[in-house]
Design a protein around this motif. Structure first.
Motif, short mmCIF file in Angstrom:
data_model
loop_
_atom_site.label_atom_id
_atom_site.label_comp_id
_atom_site.label_asym_id
_atom_site.label_seq_id
_atom_site.Cartn_x
_atom_site.Cartn_y
_atom_site.Cartn_z
N UNK A 1 7.28 -7.56 11.43
CA UNK A 1 6.27 -8.62 11.51
C UNK A 1 5.72 -8.80 12.93
N UNK A 2 6.58 -8.62 13.93
CA UNK A 2 6.18 -8.88 15.31
C UNK A 2 5.49 -7.70 15.98
N UNK A 3 5.90 -6.48 15.64
CA UNK A 3 5.43 -5.33 16.42
C UNK A 3 4.75 -4.24 15.61
N UNK A 4 4.91 -4.21 14.29
CA UNK A 4 4.31 -3.15 13.49
C UNK A 4 3.13 -3.66 12.67
N UNK A 5 3.33 -4.75 11.95
CA UNK A 5 2.27 -5.28 11.10
C UNK A 5 0.96 -5.53 11.84
N UNK A 6 0.97 -6.01 13.10
CA UNK A 6 -0.29 -6.27 13.78
C UNK A 6 -1.13 -5.03 14.08
N UNK A 7 -0.53 -3.84 14.06
CA UNK A 7 -1.27 -2.62 14.38
C UNK A 7 -2.28 -2.29 13.29
N UNK A 8 -3.45 -1.85 13.70
CA UNK A 8 -4.45 -1.43 12.72
C UNK A 8 -3.99 -0.19 11.96
N UNK B 1 2.20 -2.29 4.95
CA UNK B 1 1.10 -2.13 5.92
C UNK B 1 -0.09 -1.43 5.27
N UNK B 2 -1.28 -1.73 5.76
CA UNK B 2 -2.50 -1.20 5.16
C UNK B 2 -2.77 0.27 5.47
N UNK B 3 -2.23 0.80 6.58
CA UNK B 3 -2.53 2.18 6.94
C UNK B 3 -1.37 2.83 7.69
N UNK C 1 0.83 -1.19 0.00
CA UNK C 1 0.00 0.00 0.00
C UNK C 1 0.88 1.25 0.00
N UNK C 2 0.32 2.32 -0.47
CA UNK C 2 1.06 3.59 -0.51
C UNK C 2 1.12 4.21 0.88
N UNK C 3 2.20 4.91 1.13
CA UNK C 3 2.32 5.66 2.38
C UNK C 3 1.63 7.00 2.21
N UNK C 4 1.01 7.46 3.27
CA UNK C 4 0.40 8.78 3.27
C UNK C 4 1.34 9.72 4.02
N UNK C 5 1.83 10.76 3.35
CA UNK C 5 2.73 11.72 3.98
C UNK C 5 1.98 13.00 4.34
#
Length: 199
Positions: free
Chosen positions: A129-136, A171-173, A1-5
């Motif tokens: 994978x362990x600490x960032x990806x799980x965040x909404x 990441x999605x968001x 996904x694209x990053x929003x700046x």
């Protein structure tokens, strides 16, 4: 996904915006689990968050903070109950950690928001994978001219490349909050497009 700046004029304005996002998360979901790892970021984020919470009170009775930076005293001053400030290792599997340590009434027990930064060499300091990806949702606060190269690498490198921070593109968001100095790492047209005024 694209990053929003989002590019802000100063680092204090960027920090204020990040603090406002966190406070609104606390207010909108009284069972929020929020991870904060800003050890490599020298801004007024923590002062801004404390000020924002004083102006806009938060019910912290079920909010949990994953404290990656050892700032328990700060979070308890903010109003988070001490037992809900969870000292968390940067290499932790946060989903397992939350399942083991967090028990809210709604039993959501999900990492709603991560607030992180980049080091000068474009690292996040957390395992993706362990600490960032799980965040909404992920907020990345990056300020200062010394981090312009890290911003450039984040923007230019592929998600599956060797630059750690580029994994954030998976990441999605993700919203990346920059001051003008850090934003010098973006191409001029991109920097101009994402420059905004926050009041």
């Amino acid at each position: 996904m694209a990053l929003n700046f989002k590019v802000f004029e100063t680092k204090d304005i960027a920090a204020r915006y990040a603090a406002d996002v966190v406070r609104k998360q606390f207010n909108s979901d009284s069972t929020s689990v929020v991870g904060i790892h800003l050890d490599a970021e020298n801004t007024s984020f923590f002062d801004e968050l404390l000020d924002d919470v004083k102006k806009n009170p938060v019910n912290f009775s079920q909010i949990h903070v994953l404290d990656f930076d050892g700032k328990e005293d700060y979070y308890t001053e903010l109003g988070v109950p001490k037992k809900q400030v969870l000292k968390t290792d940067v290499g932790s599997d946060v989903e397992s950690f939350i399942k083991d340590k967090v028990n809210t009434d709604k039993k959501k027990n999900k990492l709603m928001l991560d607030v992180i930064t980049l080091t000068e060499d474009s690292r996040t300091g957390l395992d993706y994978n362990q600490a960032i990806h799980p965040a909404r949702e992920v907020i990345v606060l990056v300020t200062g001219k010394e981090k312009a190269k890290a911003v450039s690498q984040l923007y230019e490198e592929p998600a599956n490349g060797s630059v750690e921070s580029a994994k954030l593109k998976q990441h999605r968001m993700v919203t990346v909050l920059l001051d003008n100095e850090a934003a010098q790492g973006l191409p001029e047209d991109v920097r101009s497009y994402f420059s905004i005024q926050f009041s």
